[in-house]
Design a protein around this motif. Structure first.
Motif, PDB file in Angstrom:
ATOM      1  N   HIS A  27      -1.004  -5.648  10.133  1.00  0.00           N
ATOM      2  CA  HIS A  27      -0.245  -4.646  10.865  1.00  0.00           C
ATOM      3  C   HIS A  27      -0.028  -5.019  12.312  1.00  0.00           C
ATOM      4  O   HIS A  27      -0.633  -5.933  12.842  1.00  0.00           O
ATOM      5  CB  HIS A  27      -0.931  -3.278  10.778  1.00  0.00           C
ATOM      6  CG  HIS A  27      -2.383  -3.309  11.137  1.00  0.00           C
ATOM      7  ND1 HIS A  27      -2.831  -3.338  12.436  1.00  0.00           N
ATOM      8  CD2 HIS A  27      -3.476  -3.341  10.355  1.00  0.00           C
ATOM      9  CE1 HIS A  27      -4.157  -3.357  12.437  1.00  0.00           C
ATOM     10  NE2 HIS A  27      -4.568  -3.373  11.199  1.00  0.00           N
ATOM     11  N   ARG A  30      -2.184  -2.232  17.458  1.00  0.00           N
ATOM     12  CA  ARG A  30      -2.319  -0.800  17.675  1.00  0.00           C
ATOM     13  C   ARG A  30      -3.515  -0.573  18.571  1.00  0.00           C
ATOM     14  O   ARG A  30      -4.644  -0.888  18.216  1.00  0.00           O
ATOM     15  CB  ARG A  30      -2.503  -0.079  16.342  1.00  0.00           C
ATOM     16  CG  ARG A  30      -2.804   1.409  16.486  1.00  0.00           C
ATOM     17  CD  ARG A  30      -3.202   2.004  15.161  1.00  0.00           C
ATOM     18  NE  ARG A  30      -3.776   3.316  15.326  1.00  0.00           N
ATOM     19  CZ  ARG A  30      -4.509   3.931  14.409  1.00  0.00           C
ATOM     20  NH1 ARG A  30      -4.748   3.338  13.260  1.00  0.00           N
ATOM     21  NH2 ARG A  30      -5.001   5.127  14.628  1.00  0.00           N
ATOM     22  N   SER A  31      -3.292  -0.022  19.757  1.00  0.00           N
ATOM     23  CA  SER A  31      -4.392   0.118  20.696  1.00  0.00           C
ATOM     24  C   SER A  31      -4.002   1.032  21.834  1.00  0.00           C
ATOM     25  O   SER A  31      -2.858   1.054  22.276  1.00  0.00           O
ATOM     26  CB  SER A  31      -4.796  -1.255  21.264  1.00  0.00           C
ATOM     27  OG  SER A  31      -5.703  -1.122  22.333  1.00  0.00           O
ATOM     28  N   ASP A 162      -1.191   7.040  18.030  1.00  0.00           N
ATOM     29  CA  ASP A 162      -1.627   6.078  19.043  1.00  0.00           C
ATOM     30  C   ASP A 162      -0.394   5.385  19.605  1.00  0.00           C
ATOM     31  O   ASP A 162       0.735   5.690  19.229  1.00  0.00           O
ATOM     32  CB  ASP A 162      -2.566   5.052  18.394  1.00  0.00           C
ATOM     33  CG  ASP A 162      -3.531   4.399  19.382  1.00  0.00           C
ATOM     34  OD1 ASP A 162      -3.276   4.466  20.602  1.00  0.00           O
ATOM     35  OD2 ASP A 162      -4.530   3.818  18.927  1.00  0.00           O
ATOM     36  N   ARG A 163      -0.632   4.414  20.479  1.00  0.00           N
ATOM     37  CA  ARG A 163       0.424   3.529  20.914  1.00  0.00           C
ATOM     38  C   ARG A 163       0.297   2.213  20.159  1.00  0.00           C
ATOM     39  O   ARG A 163      -0.729   1.922  19.554  1.00  0.00           O
ATOM     40  CB  ARG A 163       0.356   3.310  22.433  1.00  0.00           C
ATOM     41  CG  ARG A 163       0.677   4.599  23.222  1.00  0.00           C
ATOM     42  CD  ARG A 163       0.809   4.308  24.709  1.00  0.00           C
ATOM     43  NE  ARG A 163      -0.454   3.933  25.314  1.00  0.00           N
ATOM     44  CZ  ARG A 163      -1.319   4.786  25.839  1.00  0.00           C
ATOM     45  NH1 ARG A 163      -1.042   6.082  25.793  1.00  0.00           N
ATOM     46  NH2 ARG A 163      -2.434   4.377  26.379  1.00  0.00           N
ATOM     47  N   CYS A 164       1.353   1.419  20.191  1.00  0.00           N
ATOM     48  CA  CYS A 164       1.367   0.170  19.431  1.00  0.00           C
ATOM     49  C   CYS A 164       2.291  -0.822  20.113  1.00  0.00           C
ATOM     50  O   CYS A 164       2.953  -0.506  21.108  1.00  0.00           O
ATOM     51  CB  CYS A 164       1.801   0.419  17.985  1.00  0.00           C
ATOM     52  SG  CYS A 164       3.437   1.200  17.846  1.00  0.00           S
ATOM     53  N   GLU A 165       2.347  -2.022  19.546  1.00  0.00           N
ATOM     54  CA  GLU A 165       3.197  -3.062  20.117  1.00  0.00           C
ATOM     55  C   GLU A 165       3.590  -4.054  19.045  1.00  0.00           C
ATOM     56  O   GLU A 165       2.800  -4.368  18.152  1.00  0.00           O
ATOM     57  CB  GLU A 165       2.456  -3.786  21.238  1.00  0.00           C
ATOM     58  CG  GLU A 165       3.279  -4.859  21.937  1.00  0.00           C
ATOM     59  CD  GLU A 165       2.504  -5.507  23.067  1.00  0.00           C
ATOM     60  OE1 GLU A 165       2.081  -6.671  22.891  1.00  0.00           O
ATOM     61  OE2 GLU A 165       2.309  -4.853  24.105  1.00  0.00           O
ATOM     62  N   SER A 170       6.515  -2.229  23.492  1.00  0.00           N
ATOM     63  CA  SER A 170       5.576  -1.125  23.336  1.00  0.00           C
ATOM     64  C   SER A 170       6.216   0.042  22.597  1.00  0.00           C
ATOM     65  O   SER A 170       7.408   0.314  22.764  1.00  0.00           O
ATOM     66  CB  SER A 170       5.088  -0.647  24.709  1.00  0.00           C
ATOM     67  OG  SER A 170       4.389  -1.677  25.378  1.00  0.00           O
ATOM     68  N   TYR A 173       2.586   4.554  17.440  1.00  0.00           N
ATOM     69  CA  TYR A 173       2.120   4.352  16.066  1.00  0.00           C
ATOM     70  C   TYR A 173       2.023   5.701  15.362  1.00  0.00           C
ATOM     71  O   TYR A 173       1.400   6.645  15.872  1.00  0.00           O
ATOM     72  CB  TYR A 173       0.761   3.664  16.064  1.00  0.00           C
ATOM     73  CG  TYR A 173       0.049   3.718  14.733  1.00  0.00           C
ATOM     74  CD1 TYR A 173       0.376   2.842  13.706  1.00  0.00           C
ATOM     75  CD2 TYR A 173      -0.956   4.661  14.495  1.00  0.00           C
ATOM     76  CE1 TYR A 173      -0.268   2.899  12.482  1.00  0.00           C
ATOM     77  CE2 TYR A 173      -1.616   4.727  13.275  1.00  0.00           C
ATOM     78  CZ  TYR A 173      -1.264   3.835  12.277  1.00  0.00           C
ATOM     79  OH  TYR A 173      -1.910   3.901  11.067  1.00  0.00           O
ATOM     80  N   GLU A 185       2.998   3.655   7.365  1.00  0.00           N
ATOM     81  CA  GLU A 185       2.635   3.552   8.766  1.00  0.00           C
ATOM     82  C   GLU A 185       3.819   2.944   9.484  1.00  0.00           C
ATOM     83  O   GLU A 185       4.553   2.123   8.922  1.00  0.00           O
ATOM     84  CB  GLU A 185       1.393   2.688   8.942  1.00  0.00           C
ATOM     85  CG  GLU A 185       0.163   3.226   8.221  1.00  0.00           C
ATOM     86  CD  GLU A 185      -1.045   2.303   8.394  1.00  0.00           C
ATOM     87  OE1 GLU A 185      -1.448   2.052   9.537  1.00  0.00           O
ATOM     88  OE2 GLU A 185      -1.544   1.816   7.360  1.00  0.00           O
ATOM     89  N   CYS A 187       5.563   1.816  13.574  1.00  0.00           N
ATOM     90  CA  CYS A 187       5.533   1.649  15.025  1.00  0.00           C
ATOM     91  C   CYS A 187       6.971   1.745  15.512  1.00  0.00           C
ATOM     92  O   CYS A 187       7.841   1.008  15.041  1.00  0.00           O
ATOM     93  CB  CYS A 187       4.914   0.299  15.398  1.00  0.00           C
ATOM     94  SG  CYS A 187       4.826  -0.031  17.189  1.00  0.00           S
ATOM     95  N   ARG A 212       7.800  -6.566  10.116  1.00  0.00           N
ATOM     96  CA  ARG A 212       7.347  -6.600  11.509  1.00  0.00           C
ATOM     97  C   ARG A 212       8.381  -7.327  12.360  1.00  0.00           C
ATOM     98  O   ARG A 212       8.776  -8.450  12.065  1.00  0.00           O
ATOM     99  CB  ARG A 212       5.987  -7.293  11.618  1.00  0.00           C
ATOM    100  CG  ARG A 212       5.457  -7.405  13.051  1.00  0.00           C
ATOM    101  CD  ARG A 212       4.049  -7.982  13.058  1.00  0.00           C
ATOM    102  NE  ARG A 212       3.987  -9.250  12.354  1.00  0.00           N
ATOM    103  CZ  ARG A 212       4.298 -10.430  12.909  1.00  0.00           C
ATOM    104  NH1 ARG A 212       4.724 -10.492  14.158  1.00  0.00           N
ATOM    105  NH2 ARG A 212       4.201 -11.538  12.200  1.00  0.00           N
TER     106      ARG A 212
END
Length: 221
Positions: A27, A30-31, A162-165, A170, A173, A185, A187, A212
Protein backbone atom coordinates in the motif's frame (compact mmCIF):
# COMPACT_ATOMS: atom_id res chain seq x y z
CA UNK A 1 -27.60 3.73 -24.19
CA UNK A 2 -26.02 5.64 -21.30
CA UNK A 3 -27.90 3.59 -18.71
CA UNK A 4 -27.11 0.36 -20.56
CA UNK A 5 -23.35 1.01 -20.49
CA UNK A 6 -23.50 2.10 -16.84
CA UNK A 7 -25.49 -0.90 -15.68
CA UNK A 8 -23.33 -3.34 -17.66
CA UNK A 9 -20.21 -1.90 -16.06
CA UNK A 10 -21.72 -1.97 -12.56
CA UNK A 11 -22.82 -5.58 -12.93
CA UNK A 12 -19.43 -6.62 -14.30
CA UNK A 13 -17.62 -4.99 -11.40
CA UNK A 14 -19.97 -6.52 -8.82
CA UNK A 15 -19.36 -9.98 -10.31
CA UNK A 16 -15.62 -9.46 -10.29
CA UNK A 17 -15.66 -8.06 -6.76
CA UNK A 18 -17.39 -11.11 -5.33
CA UNK A 19 -15.90 -13.95 -7.38
CA UNK A 20 -12.23 -14.33 -6.41
CA UNK A 21 -10.28 -14.68 -3.15
CA UNK A 22 -6.52 -14.40 -2.57
CA UNK A 23 -3.68 -13.22 -0.27
CA UNK A 24 -0.96 -10.54 -0.25
CA UNK A 25 -0.97 -6.73 -0.04
CA UNK A 26 1.08 -3.58 -0.50
CA UNK A 27 0.00 0.00 0.00
CA UNK A 28 0.85 3.67 -0.33
CA UNK A 29 2.70 5.49 2.42
CA UNK A 30 0.26 6.17 5.23
CA UNK A 31 1.43 8.23 8.17
CA UNK A 32 0.62 11.23 10.32
CA UNK A 33 4.15 12.39 9.42
CA UNK A 34 3.05 13.12 5.85
CA UNK A 35 2.86 16.85 5.16
CA UNK A 36 -0.71 17.97 5.96
CA UNK A 37 -2.95 19.51 3.32
CA UNK A 38 -6.03 21.64 3.75
CA UNK A 39 -9.47 19.96 3.71
CA UNK A 40 -10.91 20.22 0.23
CA UNK A 41 -13.64 18.90 -2.03
CA UNK A 42 -12.55 16.13 -4.42
CA UNK A 43 -14.00 16.22 -7.95
CA UNK A 44 -13.26 12.71 -9.25
CA UNK A 45 -12.74 12.23 -12.99
CA UNK A 46 -12.57 15.97 -13.73
CA UNK A 47 -9.84 15.39 -16.34
CA UNK A 48 -8.39 18.24 -18.41
CA UNK A 49 -6.27 18.46 -21.58
CA UNK A 50 -2.60 17.89 -20.74
CA UNK A 51 -3.24 15.55 -17.81
CA UNK A 52 -0.97 12.48 -17.71
CA UNK A 53 -1.06 9.63 -15.18
CA UNK A 54 0.89 6.40 -14.81
CA UNK A 55 -0.08 3.66 -12.35
CA UNK A 56 1.58 0.49 -11.11
CA UNK A 57 -1.08 -2.25 -11.18
CA UNK A 58 -1.24 -5.46 -9.14
CA UNK A 59 -3.80 -8.21 -9.67
CA UNK A 60 -3.45 -10.07 -6.36
CA UNK A 61 -5.98 -12.68 -7.51
CA UNK A 62 -3.61 -13.91 -10.22
CA UNK A 63 -0.27 -12.66 -8.83
CA UNK A 64 0.24 -10.42 -11.87
CA UNK A 65 1.78 -6.97 -12.07
CA UNK A 66 1.75 -4.29 -14.73
CA UNK A 67 1.14 -0.63 -15.49
CA UNK A 68 -1.43 1.72 -16.99
CA UNK A 69 -1.05 5.22 -18.45
CA UNK A 70 -3.64 7.77 -19.52
CA UNK A 71 -2.98 10.86 -21.64
CA UNK A 72 -5.69 13.47 -22.11
CA UNK A 73 -5.72 15.86 -25.08
CA UNK A 74 -8.17 18.34 -26.57
CA UNK A 75 -9.94 16.74 -29.55
CA UNK A 76 -12.08 19.68 -30.57
CA UNK A 77 -13.99 22.49 -28.91
CA UNK A 78 -16.43 20.20 -27.10
CA UNK A 79 -14.57 16.89 -26.79
CA UNK A 80 -11.52 15.39 -25.14
CA UNK A 81 -9.48 12.37 -26.17
CA UNK A 82 -8.15 9.94 -23.57
CA UNK A 83 -5.62 7.31 -24.57
CA UNK A 84 -5.51 4.41 -22.12
CA UNK A 85 -2.57 2.02 -22.51
CA UNK A 86 -1.13 -0.69 -20.30
CA UNK A 87 0.26 -4.14 -19.66
CA UNK A 88 -0.65 -6.77 -17.10
CA UNK A 89 1.39 -9.94 -16.85
CA UNK A 90 2.63 -9.53 -20.42
CA UNK A 91 -0.83 -8.86 -21.91
CA UNK A 92 -1.18 -5.40 -23.37
CA UNK A 93 -4.15 -3.19 -24.15
CA UNK A 94 -4.76 0.16 -25.81
CA UNK A 95 -8.07 2.04 -25.74
CA UNK A 96 -8.84 5.50 -27.09
CA UNK A 97 -11.96 7.39 -26.08
CA UNK A 98 -13.31 10.61 -27.57
CA UNK A 99 -16.16 12.22 -25.64
CA UNK A 100 -17.36 15.39 -23.94
CA UNK A 101 -15.36 16.01 -20.75
CA UNK A 102 -18.28 15.17 -18.47
CA UNK A 103 -18.78 11.75 -20.15
CA UNK A 104 -15.17 10.76 -20.78
CA UNK A 105 -14.93 8.25 -17.91
CA UNK A 106 -18.47 6.95 -18.38
CA UNK A 107 -17.79 6.08 -22.03
CA UNK A 108 -14.30 4.73 -21.35
CA UNK A 109 -15.38 2.20 -18.71
CA UNK A 110 -17.23 -0.28 -20.98
CA UNK A 111 -14.27 -0.55 -23.37
CA UNK A 112 -11.75 -0.92 -20.55
CA UNK A 113 -13.78 -3.51 -18.63
CA UNK A 114 -14.05 -5.53 -21.88
CA UNK A 115 -10.24 -5.78 -22.02
CA UNK A 116 -9.10 -8.29 -19.38
CA UNK A 117 -5.69 -6.66 -18.65
CA UNK A 118 -7.50 -3.38 -17.91
CA UNK A 119 -10.02 -4.83 -15.43
CA UNK A 120 -7.95 -4.24 -12.25
CA UNK A 121 -7.46 -0.60 -13.26
CA UNK A 122 -11.12 -0.07 -14.13
CA UNK A 123 -12.22 -1.66 -10.84
CA UNK A 124 -9.93 0.56 -8.75
CA UNK A 125 -9.01 3.95 -10.22
CA UNK A 126 -12.19 4.22 -12.32
CA UNK A 127 -14.56 2.52 -9.87
CA UNK A 128 -18.14 3.77 -9.96
CA UNK A 129 -17.81 4.15 -6.16
CA UNK A 130 -16.06 7.48 -6.72
CA UNK A 131 -19.06 8.94 -8.58
CA UNK A 132 -20.85 8.73 -5.24
CA UNK A 133 -18.31 10.78 -3.26
CA UNK A 134 -18.31 13.81 -5.55
CA UNK A 135 -18.44 16.89 -3.33
CA UNK A 136 -17.18 15.12 -0.19
CA UNK A 137 -14.85 17.40 1.81
CA UNK A 138 -11.79 15.36 2.71
CA UNK A 139 -10.27 15.77 6.16
CA UNK A 140 -9.14 13.31 8.82
CA UNK A 141 -12.20 12.06 10.74
CA UNK A 142 -14.72 12.90 8.01
CA UNK A 143 -17.33 10.29 7.04
CA UNK A 144 -19.55 9.90 3.98
CA UNK A 145 -22.42 7.51 3.32
CA UNK A 146 -23.61 6.50 -0.16
CA UNK A 147 -26.38 4.30 -1.54
CA UNK A 148 -26.47 2.96 -5.11
CA UNK A 149 -30.04 3.77 -6.10
CA UNK A 150 -29.58 2.46 -9.65
CA UNK A 151 -28.68 -1.07 -8.49
CA UNK A 152 -29.91 -3.54 -5.91
CA UNK A 153 -30.06 -1.83 -2.51
CA UNK A 154 -26.41 -1.56 -1.57
CA UNK A 155 -24.18 1.17 -0.24
CA UNK A 156 -20.99 1.97 1.58
CA UNK A 157 -19.43 4.28 4.14
CA UNK A 158 -16.19 6.13 3.44
CA UNK A 159 -14.20 7.01 6.57
CA UNK A 160 -11.11 9.24 6.33
CA UNK A 161 -8.60 7.84 8.81
CA UNK A 162 -5.23 9.47 8.17
CA UNK A 163 -3.01 11.25 5.71
CA UNK A 164 -1.10 9.44 2.98
CA UNK A 165 1.29 9.91 0.09
CA UNK A 166 1.95 8.42 -3.33
CA UNK A 167 4.53 9.50 -5.91
CA UNK A 168 5.42 12.50 -3.75
CA UNK A 169 1.83 13.77 -3.63
CA UNK A 170 0.16 14.20 -0.24
CA UNK A 171 -3.42 13.12 0.28
CA UNK A 172 -5.99 11.61 2.63
CA UNK A 173 -6.28 7.89 3.45
CA UNK A 174 -9.78 6.45 3.64
CA UNK A 175 -11.49 3.09 4.12
CA UNK A 176 -14.56 1.96 2.16
CA UNK A 177 -16.81 -0.12 4.41
CA UNK A 178 -20.08 -2.02 4.18
CA UNK A 179 -21.37 -3.23 7.50
CA UNK A 180 -18.27 -4.03 9.52
CA UNK A 181 -16.20 -5.15 6.52
CA UNK A 182 -13.55 -3.09 4.75
CA UNK A 183 -13.96 -3.58 0.98
CA UNK A 184 -11.46 -0.99 -0.14
CA UNK A 185 -8.78 1.48 0.83
CA UNK A 186 -8.01 4.71 -0.98
CA UNK A 187 -5.58 7.63 -0.97
CA UNK A 188 -6.95 10.83 -2.50
CA UNK A 189 -5.46 14.28 -3.08
CA UNK A 190 -8.46 16.57 -3.64
CA UNK A 191 -6.77 18.73 -6.34
CA UNK A 192 -6.01 15.61 -8.46
CA UNK A 193 -8.97 14.11 -10.40
CA UNK A 194 -7.92 10.44 -10.08
CA UNK A 195 -7.08 8.54 -6.87
CA UNK A 196 -3.42 8.31 -5.82
CA UNK A 197 -3.82 4.72 -4.64
CA UNK A 198 -6.65 2.19 -4.41
CA UNK A 199 -6.83 -1.33 -2.99
CA UNK A 200 -9.97 -3.47 -3.25
CA UNK A 201 -10.64 -6.51 -1.06
CA UNK A 202 -12.87 -9.57 -1.20
CA UNK A 203 -15.52 -10.47 1.37
CA UNK A 204 -12.87 -12.23 3.49
CA UNK A 205 -10.67 -9.13 3.61
CA UNK A 206 -8.06 -10.49 1.20
CA UNK A 207 -6.51 -8.04 -1.31
CA UNK A 208 -7.77 -8.24 -4.88
CA UNK A 209 -6.81 -5.37 -7.15
CA UNK A 210 -4.39 -2.52 -6.48
CA UNK A 211 -3.35 0.62 -8.36
CA UNK A 212 -0.68 3.08 -7.21
CA UNK A 213 0.21 6.36 -8.91
CA UNK A 214 3.86 6.46 -9.99
CA UNK A 215 3.88 9.46 -12.35
CA UNK A 216 1.67 12.52 -12.65
CA UNK A 217 1.89 15.55 -14.94
CA UNK A 218 -1.03 17.97 -14.47
CA UNK A 219 -2.42 20.44 -16.91
CA UNK A 220 -0.20 23.52 -16.98
CA UNK A 221 -2.45 26.51 -16.66
Amino acid sequence: MKNKYYLNFCLAVMIVLTAIHTDGCSHALRSSQVKPIEPAVWKPFDLRPGDYFKYAITDHTQAKEGWVTVRVTQKDTNELEARWEGDLGGKQFSVTTVAPADRLIELSRPMLIASQPAVPFAATVLSFWWNHVYGFQWQVGAKWSAVFQEMIPIGFILQVEDRCEASGVSGFYGQVMSGNKIFGEICVSPPIPLPLWVLTKDTQGNPRYEARLTEYAPLRR
